[in-house]
Design a protein around this motif. Structure first.
Motif, PDB file in Angstrom:
ATOM      1  N   CYS A  23     -32.659 -28.821  12.649  1.00 50.24           N
ATOM      2  CA  CYS A  23     -34.031 -29.325  12.642  1.00 50.24           C
ATOM      3  C   CYS A  23     -34.766 -28.680  11.469  1.00 50.24           C
ATOM      4  N   THR A  24     -35.445 -29.486  10.695  1.00 50.86           N
ATOM      5  CA  THR A  24     -36.332 -28.954   9.663  1.00 50.86           C
ATOM      6  C   THR A  24     -37.711 -29.555   9.870  1.00 50.86           C
ATOM      7  N   TYR A  25     -38.703 -28.869   9.359  1.00 52.38           N
ATOM      8  CA  TYR A  25     -40.075 -29.323   9.556  1.00 52.38           C
ATOM      9  C   TYR A  25     -40.870 -29.039   8.291  1.00 52.38           C
ATOM     10  N   ASP A  26     -41.990 -29.673   8.204  1.00 50.10           N
ATOM     11  CA  ASP A  26     -42.848 -29.484   7.041  1.00 50.10           C
ATOM     12  C   ASP A  26     -44.260 -29.196   7.525  1.00 50.10           C
ATOM     13  N   THR A  27     -44.817 -28.101   7.060  1.00 54.07           N
ATOM     14  CA  THR A  27     -46.178 -27.734   7.409  1.00 54.07           C
ATOM     15  C   THR A  27     -46.717 -26.774   6.370  1.00 54.07           C
ATOM     16  N   SER A  28     -48.023 -26.744   6.246  1.00 56.63           N
ATOM     17  CA  SER A  28     -48.671 -25.777   5.373  1.00 56.63           C
ATOM     18  C   SER A  28     -49.292 -24.645   6.178  1.00 56.63           C
ATOM     19  N   GLU A  29     -49.176 -24.707   7.487  1.00 60.25           N
ATOM     20  CA  GLU A  29     -49.738 -23.675   8.347  1.00 60.25           C
ATOM     21  C   GLU A  29     -48.837 -22.450   8.359  1.00 60.25           C
ATOM     22  N   ASN A  30     -49.456 -21.312   8.625  1.00 61.37           N
ATOM     23  CA  ASN A  30     -48.689 -20.074   8.678  1.00 61.37           C
ATOM     24  C   ASN A  30     -48.241 -19.751  10.101  1.00 61.37           C
ATOM     25  N   ASN A  31     -49.057 -20.159  11.064  1.00 60.31           N
ATOM     26  CA  ASN A  31     -48.660 -19.920  12.441  1.00 60.31           C
ATOM     27  C   ASN A  31     -48.550 -21.245  13.188  1.00 60.31           C
ATOM     28  N   TYR A  32     -47.529 -21.354  13.998  1.00 66.27           N
ATOM     29  CA  TYR A  32     -47.268 -22.598  14.722  1.00 66.27           C
ATOM     30  C   TYR A  32     -46.212 -22.317  15.781  1.00 66.27           C
ATOM     31  N   TYR A  33     -45.854 -23.356  16.498  1.00 66.21           N
ATOM     32  CA  TYR A  33     -44.902 -23.211  17.604  1.00 66.21           C
ATOM     33  C   TYR A  33     -43.845 -24.294  17.473  1.00 66.21           C
ATOM     34  N   LEU A  34     -42.635 -23.933  17.804  1.00 72.68           N
ATOM     35  CA  LEU A  34     -41.498 -24.851  17.708  1.00 72.68           C
ATOM     36  C   LEU A  34     -40.797 -24.916  19.056  1.00 72.68           C
ATOM     37  N   PHE A  35     -40.290 -26.091  19.364  1.00 70.31           N
ATOM     38  CA  PHE A  35     -39.682 -26.316  20.666  1.00 70.31           C
ATOM     39  C   PHE A  35     -38.412 -27.141  20.528  1.00 70.31           C
TER      40      PHE A  35
END
Lengths: 114, 112
Positions: A23-35
């Motif tokens: 799984c790969t993701y794209d975001t510019s945020e520094n904090n987040y949650y993955l499931f």
């Protein structure tokens, strides 16, 4: 906008073996949650494992563990000692820190063979 | 313990007919509620979410609408179904979304 990519539409593994779903993701945020969610043939979505981005330690739940690579924006799921009951669709999902909306990937269909 | 109920489990409706799918949560109060649609070969798409009675946010403009007439009741509706509305509809709830959602068992809708 955040996106989640699961590049493996289907995978198979023999019972008792180990398999890794990508799984790969794209975001510019520094904090987040993955499931990671599991959807067996019954179609009920079940939460498998959760990772907080600010925690460097990889999450583990029994036979399920993740390899979280923040710099690479990668979040793979490893299933050890695969069981027939692990046969299901597996969805990777992302949630930003300032939202409560889950963004899902397109899923990986895992078949466990005896 | 908290439980979430969705009904019906399956539904076959003709094009142009109305739709009403219901989702209720038990054992908790003031949950965040969500409607997702899962089309064949695709991931889950967020349709609507609600943080309180009468508060509905729409994520994707389309032929569907949602309502929350009671704290633990979330309804997905359509006045006239389209073929493209076919799919698997999932309701979910959460108190602490950062810890994930709890999903219902879903409704398989086939528009013919």
């Amino acid at each position: 906008a955040q996106t989640v990519t699961q590049s493996q539409p289907e995978m198979s593994v023999q019972e008792a073996e180990t398999v890794t779903l990508s799984c790969t993701y794209d975001t510019s945020e520094n904090n987040y949650y993955l499931f990671w969610y599991k959807q067996p043939p019954s179609r009920q979505m079940i939460l498998v494992i959760r990772q907080e981005a600010y925690k460097q330690q990889n999450a583990t739940e029994n036979r399920f563990s993740v390899n979280f690579q923040k710099a690479a924006k990668s979040f793979s799921l490893k299933i050890s000692d695969s069981q027939l009951g692990d046969t299901a669709m597996y969805f990777c999902a992302f949630m930003g820190d300032n939202t409560d909306k889950l963004i899902f990937g397109t899923g990986t269909r895992l078949q466990v063979f005896p | 313990s908290q439980t979430i109920h969705q009904w019906p489990a399956t539904l076959v409706q003709p094009v142009g007919s109305p739709l009403s799918l219901e989702c209720t949560v038990e054992g908790t109060s003031n949950p965040n509620l969500y409607w997702y649609r899962q089309a064949a070969g695709r991931g889950l798409q967020l349709l609507f979410y609600s943080v309180g009675i009468g508060q509905i946010s729409s994520e994707v403009p389309q032929n569907l609408s949602a309502s929350r007439p009671q704290d633990r009741q979330f309804i997905l509706s359509s006045k006239k179904l389209l073929l493209s509305d076919s799919g698997f509809y999932l309701c979910a709830w959460s108190h602490a979304p950062n810890y994930g959602y709890t999903f219902g068992s879903g409704t398989r809708l086939t528009v013919v």
